[in-house]
Design a protein around this motif. Structure first.
Motif, PDB file in Angstrom:
ATOM      1  N   GLY A  68       0.756  -1.246   0.000  1.00 52.11           N
ATOM      2  CA  GLY A  68       0.000   0.000   0.000  1.00 52.11           C
ATOM      3  C   GLY A  68       0.783   1.292   0.000  1.00 52.11           C
ATOM      4  O   GLY A  68       0.213   2.364  -0.214  1.00 52.11           O
ATOM      5  N   ALA A  69       2.091   1.251   0.259  1.00 52.72           N
ATOM      6  CA  ALA A  69       2.848   2.512   0.293  1.00 52.72           C
ATOM      7  C   ALA A  69       3.094   3.016  -1.128  1.00 52.72           C
ATOM      8  O   ALA A  69       3.202   2.222  -2.068  1.00 52.72           O
ATOM      9  CB  ALA A  69       4.187   2.294   0.992  1.00 52.72           C
ATOM     10  N   GLN A  70       3.154   4.328  -1.275  1.00 50.35           N
ATOM     11  CA  GLN A  70       3.566   4.896  -2.561  1.00 50.35           C
ATOM     12  C   GLN A  70       5.050   5.231  -2.459  1.00 50.35           C
ATOM     13  O   GLN A  70       5.450   5.987  -1.574  1.00 50.35           O
ATOM     14  CB  GLN A  70       2.784   6.164  -2.849  1.00 50.35           C
ATOM     15  N   ILE A  71       5.817   4.669  -3.360  1.00 52.08           N
ATOM     16  CA  ILE A  71       7.273   4.874  -3.312  1.00 52.08           C
ATOM     17  C   ILE A  71       7.739   5.226  -4.712  1.00 52.08           C
ATOM     18  O   ILE A  71       7.463   4.489  -5.660  1.00 52.08           O
ATOM     19  CB  ILE A  71       7.993   3.589  -2.833  1.00 52.08           C
ATOM     20  N   MET A  72       8.379   6.373  -4.866  1.00 51.23           N
ATOM     21  CA  MET A  72       8.876   6.714  -6.201  1.00 51.23           C
ATOM     22  C   MET A  72      10.250   7.351  -6.116  1.00 51.23           C
ATOM     23  O   MET A  72      10.626   7.953  -5.119  1.00 51.23           O
ATOM     24  CB  MET A  72       7.908   7.620  -6.926  1.00 51.23           C
ATOM     25  N   ARG A  73      10.957   7.181  -7.218  1.00 49.43           N
ATOM     26  CA  ARG A  73      12.300   7.755  -7.329  1.00 49.43           C
ATOM     27  C   ARG A  73      12.218   8.950  -8.252  1.00 49.43           C
ATOM     28  O   ARG A  73      11.706   8.849  -9.367  1.00 49.43           O
ATOM     29  CB  ARG A  73      13.254   6.715  -7.908  1.00 49.43           C
ATOM     30  N   ARG A  74      12.703  10.093  -7.808  1.00 51.28           N
ATOM     31  CA  ARG A  74      12.718  11.267  -8.672  1.00 51.28           C
ATOM     32  C   ARG A  74      13.990  11.271  -9.520  1.00 51.28           C
ATOM     33  O   ARG A  74      14.951  10.578  -9.211  1.00 51.28           O
ATOM     34  CB  ARG A  74      12.631  12.541  -7.817  1.00 51.28           C
ATOM     35  N   ASP A  75      13.965  12.069 -10.586  1.00 49.49           N
ATOM     36  CA  ASP A  75      15.128  12.122 -11.485  1.00 49.49           C
ATOM     37  C   ASP A  75      16.392  12.571 -10.756  1.00 49.49           C
ATOM     38  O   ASP A  75      17.510  12.243 -11.155  1.00 49.49           O
ATOM     39  CB  ASP A  75      14.862  13.079 -12.655  1.00 49.49           C
ATOM     40  N   THR A  76      16.209  13.328  -9.678  1.00 47.72           N
ATOM     41  CA  THR A  76      17.370  13.803  -8.911  1.00 47.72           C
ATOM     42  C   THR A  76      18.037  12.677  -8.143  1.00 47.72           C
ATOM     43  O   THR A  76      19.110  12.857  -7.566  1.00 47.72           O
ATOM     44  CB  THR A  76      16.907  14.832  -7.864  1.00 47.72           C
ATOM     45  N   GLY A  77      17.387  11.492  -8.096  1.00 42.11           N
ATOM     46  CA  GLY A  77      17.929  10.384  -7.312  1.00 42.11           C
ATOM     47  C   GLY A  77      17.314  10.320  -5.918  1.00 42.11           C
ATOM     48  O   GLY A  77      17.554   9.374  -5.177  1.00 42.11           O
ATOM     49  N   GLU A  78      16.499  11.354  -5.582  1.00 45.31           N
ATOM     50  CA  GLU A  78      15.841  11.316  -4.265  1.00 45.31           C
ATOM     51  C   GLU A  78      14.625  10.379  -4.331  1.00 45.31           C
ATOM     52  O   GLU A  78      13.933  10.324  -5.343  1.00 45.31           O
ATOM     53  CB  GLU A  78      15.370  12.730  -3.896  1.00 45.31           C
ATOM     54  N   TRP A  79      14.395   9.654  -3.238  1.00 44.59           N
ATOM     55  CA  TRP A  79      13.225   8.772  -3.150  1.00 44.59           C
ATOM     56  C   TRP A  79      12.181   9.426  -2.258  1.00 44.59           C
ATOM     57  O   TRP A  79      12.518  10.064  -1.261  1.00 44.59           O
ATOM     58  CB  TRP A  79      13.626   7.404  -2.589  1.00 44.59           C
ATOM     59  N   ARG A  80      10.914   9.284  -2.657  1.00 40.00           N
ATOM     60  CA  ARG A  80       9.817   9.838  -1.852  1.00 40.00           C
ATOM     61  C   ARG A  80       8.850   8.725  -1.501  1.00 40.00           C
ATOM     62  O   ARG A  80       8.459   7.943  -2.368  1.00 40.00           O
ATOM     63  CB  ARG A  80       9.105  10.941  -2.620  1.00 40.00           C
ATOM     64  N   ILE A  81       8.473   8.681  -0.241  1.00 40.10           N
ATOM     65  CA  ILE A  81       7.621   7.597   0.243  1.00 40.10           C
ATOM     66  C   ILE A  81       6.403   8.210   0.922  1.00 40.10           C
ATOM     67  O   ILE A  81       6.550   9.034   1.831  1.00 40.10           O
ATOM     68  CB  ILE A  81       8.394   6.730   1.270  1.00 40.10           C
TER      69      ILE A  81
END
Ligand code: S3P
Length: 450
Positions: A68-81
């Motif tokens: 259920g978590a939303q996890i994505m990687r941005r182009d900058t290399g930062e991950w957001r959860i």
């Protein structure tokens, strides 16, 4: 998640001159797993920079997404959860594929143990042989129902788990020095009413404690004659964090030993975590005569970090203190390689746990070192390495890496100062923890034959 499909990828490294330069290593694997798990349980957005993008951590990310978590990687290399909140994990649709990752498996079993979730864990051949009884026992006492596959003398994957909700708080003394078992119980305790306590007679890596407290869980650590007593108050509410993951000291160990054994080398490894529960290898190598200097010591995101200047050194064999084993448990394979270049014997004991890692690391290293012309004696709980004294070791062997990333990297490093090539049969497992291992050594001046 399994290694890249297709054929095995043999690897052989050599060095025609000194290693030199300035490198970084990928983010800490333990902290990366925990960042994703705790971020997925916080309410709001957690940001992570420096996350290790290796297969093990990606297996954790996939599992948290499946719950259920939303996890994505941005182009900058930062991950957001974007987390679901403690107690909010959802039933995954399919089996959770843990690939090669014991940390993902054991910690996620802990999380699921106190959620109303039924899940199946599967993994690769290495992970499917590893003991899971060590987490099944305490999580069962907390109310989870777990059915594992019987292996030779142990309970193994594939396994099914039905979480208990509410789970039952527990006080548990660790029978093995394992941060994974400690963490599984503390993570189960997050969604368990009341106080869950783990007593660890021998201190292991403390990232879970630091990070749970950082995310706002009520957690206390006290020292007693029985050991460290860690208590977490359940039904916690976690607050999202911004996390900077330091470089993994277990990965830094490979260029560190490479520079120590290749004549004339002088390198800098930047931004390496030096948490005292992880940094045992540095002091052992220094005691062997290794020229390792810590520069710019600082604290980043609650973890001590330094840049390491490492120079080629004349090493002398020592008796490695067994009580330090948990603070360097993943570093023994590469320590045995350093010992192969030392003058005299290096005696390592108290290492029963090495037999149940990604491979039986005592046996696989003993056989591989012998095949490369280095005398060693396998003990039930350790290894004695008779050092070659700093000259090139004979080499000339092909090593079966046994799906073990650290075995593959250790023998690749050994080949940097061998009279004849040392070939690792399959370098693909290195992707579990150290993408960029070969390019980093090439940047330092090594040559790779693939
Ligand atoms: C880890 C703990 C250690 C270590 C593993 C990572 C962790 O395992 O070997 O690579 O992140 O908690 P054990 O807990 O089995 O000692």
């Amino acid at each position: 998640m399994t290694h890249a499909p297709g054929h095995p990828q043999p690897l052989s490294l050599s060095a025609t001159g000194p290693l030199a330069g300035d490198v970084t290593v990928p983010g800490d694997k333990s902290i990366s797993h925990r960042s994703l798990m705790l971020g997925a349980l916080a309410v709001g957005e957690t940001r992570v920079s420096g996350l290790l993008e290796g297969e093990d951590v990606l297996a954790t990310a996939a599992a948290m997404r499946a719950m259920g978590a939303q996890i994505m990687r941005r182009d900058t290399g930062e991950w957001r959860i974007h987390g679901v909140g403690v107690g909010g994990l959802l039933q995954p649709a399919g089996a959770l594929d843990m690939g090669n990752s014991g940390t993902s498996t054991r910690l996620l079993m802990g999380l699921i143990a106190s959620h109303p979730i039924t899940a199946t864990f599967v993994g690769d051949a290495s992970l499917s042989g590893r003991p899971m009884g060590r987490v099944i026992t305490p999580l069962g006492l907390m109310g989870a129902s777990i059915t594992a596959t019987p292996g030779p003398g142990r309970q193994t994957l594939p396994l099914g788990i039905i979480g208990a909700c509410p789970a039952i708080a527990l006080t548990y003394t660790l029978p093995v020095a394992s941060a994974q078992v400690k963490s599984a119980i503390l993570l189960a305790g997050l969604n368990t009413p009341g106080e869950t306590t783990v007593i660890e007679p021998i201190a292991t890596r403390d990232h879970s404690e630091r990070m749970l407290a950082g995310f706002g869980a009520k957690l206390t650590v006290t020292k007693s004659p029985q050991g460290r007593i860690i208590t977490i108050t359940g039904e916690a509410e976690l607050k999202p964090q911004t996390i900077v993951v330091p470089g993994d000291p277990s990965s830094a160990a490979f260029p560190m030993v490479a520079a120590l054994i290749v004549p004339g080398s002088d390198i800098i490894i930047r931004n390496v975590g030096i948490n005292p529960t992880r940094a045992g290898l540095i002091s052992v190598l220094q005691a062997m005569g290794g020229d390792i200097v810590l520069l710019n010591e600082r604290v980043v995101g609650g973890e001590p970090v330094a840049d390491l200047n490492v120079r080629h050194s004349t090493l002398t064999g020592i008796e490695v203190p067994p009580e330090g084993a948990p603070s360097m448990i993943d570093e023994y394979p590469i320590l045995f390689v350093a010992a192969a270049f030392a003058q005299g014997r290096t005696i390592c004991q108290g290492l029963e746990e090495l037999r149940v890692k990604e491979s039986d690391r005592i046996n696989v290293m003993a056989r591989g070192l012998s095949a490369c012309g280095i005398a060693c004696e396998e003990l039930p709980d350790g290894l004695i390495v008779h050092g070659h004294g700093g000259d090139p070791v004979p080499g000339g062997a092909t090593i079966a890496a046994q799906l073990d990333h650290r075995i593959a990297m250790s023998f690749a490093v050994l080949g940097l100062n061998a009279a004849r090539p040392v070939t690792v049969d399959d370098a693909r497992p290195i992707q579990t923890s150290f993408p960029g291992f070969v390019p980093m050594l090439e940047q330092l001046g090594a040559t790779a034959a693939r």
